[in-house]
Design a protein around this motif. Structure first.
Motif, PDB file in Angstrom:
ATOM      1  N   PHE A 228      -9.279  15.319  -5.112  1.00 25.82           N
ATOM      2  CA  PHE A 228     -10.063  15.186  -3.890  1.00 25.82           C
ATOM      3  C   PHE A 228     -10.960  13.954  -3.940  1.00 25.82           C
ATOM      4  O   PHE A 228     -11.046  13.197  -2.969  1.00 25.82           O
ATOM      5  N   ILE A 229     -11.620  13.728  -5.062  1.00 24.25           N
ATOM      6  CA  ILE A 229     -12.497  12.562  -5.205  1.00 24.25           C
ATOM      7  C   ILE A 229     -11.690  11.276  -5.150  1.00 24.25           C
ATOM      8  O   ILE A 229     -12.110  10.288  -4.527  1.00 24.25           O
ATOM      9  N   ASN A 230     -10.502  11.263  -5.755  1.00 25.62           N
ATOM     10  CA  ASN A 230      -9.647  10.077  -5.687  1.00 25.62           C
ATOM     11  C   ASN A 230      -9.226   9.786  -4.253  1.00 25.62           C
ATOM     12  O   ASN A 230      -9.266   8.635  -3.802  1.00 25.62           O
ATOM     13  N   LYS A 231      -8.806  10.809  -3.525  1.00 23.45           N
ATOM     14  CA  LYS A 231      -8.397  10.613  -2.129  1.00 23.45           C
ATOM     15  C   LYS A 231      -9.568  10.151  -1.281  1.00 23.45           C
ATOM     16  O   LYS A 231      -9.424   9.257  -0.437  1.00 23.45           O
TER      17      LYS A 231
ATOM     18  N   MET B 160     -12.321   5.880   1.694  1.00 26.41           N
ATOM     19  CA  MET B 160     -13.538   5.108   1.959  1.00 26.41           C
ATOM     20  C   MET B 160     -13.300   3.613   1.743  1.00 26.41           C
ATOM     21  O   MET B 160     -13.796   2.780   2.503  1.00 26.41           O
ATOM     22  N   PHE B 161     -12.531   3.270   0.715  1.00 27.97           N
ATOM     23  CA  PHE B 161     -12.212   1.868   0.470  1.00 27.97           C
ATOM     24  C   PHE B 161     -11.407   1.274   1.627  1.00 27.97           C
ATOM     25  O   PHE B 161     -11.691   0.166   2.085  1.00 27.97           O
ATOM     26  N   LEU B 162     -10.406   2.011   2.110  1.00 24.27           N
ATOM     27  CA  LEU B 162      -9.584   1.494   3.205  1.00 24.27           C
ATOM     28  C   LEU B 162     -10.381   1.370   4.498  1.00 24.27           C
ATOM     29  O   LEU B 162     -10.200   0.402   5.249  1.00 24.27           O
ATOM     30  N   VAL B 163     -11.286   2.297   4.755  1.00 20.28           N
ATOM     31  CA  VAL B 163     -12.139   2.200   5.939  1.00 20.28           C
ATOM     32  C   VAL B 163     -13.071   0.992   5.819  1.00 20.28           C
ATOM     33  O   VAL B 163     -13.235   0.229   6.774  1.00 20.28           O
TER      34      VAL B 163
ATOM     35  N   PHE C 201       0.820  -1.208   0.000  1.00 24.76           N
ATOM     36  CA  PHE C 201       0.000   0.000   0.000  1.00 24.76           C
ATOM     37  C   PHE C 201       0.854   1.257   0.000  1.00 24.76           C
ATOM     38  O   PHE C 201       0.375   2.318   0.373  1.00 24.76           O
ATOM     39  N   SER C 202       2.098   1.167  -0.425  1.00 28.44           N
ATOM     40  CA  SER C 202       2.989   2.331  -0.384  1.00 28.44           C
ATOM     41  C   SER C 202       2.532   3.424  -1.351  1.00 28.44           C
ATOM     42  O   SER C 202       2.635   4.605  -1.029  1.00 28.44           O
ATOM     43  N   GLU C 203       2.026   3.057  -2.516  1.00 32.18           N
ATOM     44  CA  GLU C 203       1.558   4.072  -3.469  1.00 32.18           C
ATOM     45  C   GLU C 203       0.331   4.798  -2.942  1.00 32.18           C
ATOM     46  O   GLU C 203       0.175   6.003  -3.147  1.00 32.18           O
ATOM     47  N   VAL C 204      -0.528   4.102  -2.236  1.00 26.64           N
ATOM     48  CA  VAL C 204      -1.716   4.741  -1.671  1.00 26.64           C
ATOM     49  C   VAL C 204      -1.306   5.718  -0.577  1.00 26.64           C
ATOM     50  O   VAL C 204      -1.803   6.841  -0.504  1.00 26.64           O
ATOM     51  N   ALA C 205      -0.372   5.318   0.277  1.00 22.88           N
ATOM     52  CA  ALA C 205       0.064   6.179   1.373  1.00 22.88           C
ATOM     53  C   ALA C 205       0.810   7.405   0.847  1.00 22.88           C
ATOM     54  O   ALA C 205       0.614   8.509   1.356  1.00 22.88           O
ATOM     55  N   THR C 206       1.638   7.228  -0.162  1.00 26.02           N
ATOM     56  CA  THR C 206       2.378   8.374  -0.678  1.00 26.02           C
ATOM     57  C   THR C 206       1.486   9.304  -1.485  1.00 26.02           C
ATOM     58  O   THR C 206       1.792  10.483  -1.611  1.00 26.02           O
TER      59      THR C 206
END
Length: 55
Positions: A33-36, A41-44, A7-12
């Motif tokens: 903003f919509i991508n973030k 929401m997916f990670l939650v 998940f490094s790309e998501v975190a960065t």
């Protein structure tokens, strides 16, 4: 299997600096903003599913 939980790309994506050479307009800012928001929401939801499965 190692790359499956990377998940490094998501975190960065959440914590990268803005590029001063790129001009930002409303469409670009709203897209990011919509991508973030969708990734968050997916990670939650993933956390909730795993939590319900374990407990």
């Amino acid at each position: 299997m190692k790359g499956l939980f990377n998940f490094s790309e998501v975190a960065t994506y959440f914590f990268r600096k803005k590029d001063p050479n790129r001009k930002a307009n409303f469409n670009l800012r709203s897209m990011h903003f919509i991508n973030k928001l969708s990734m968050l929401m997916f990670l939650v939801a993933l956390f909730i599913i795993i939590f319900r499965h374990v407990f």
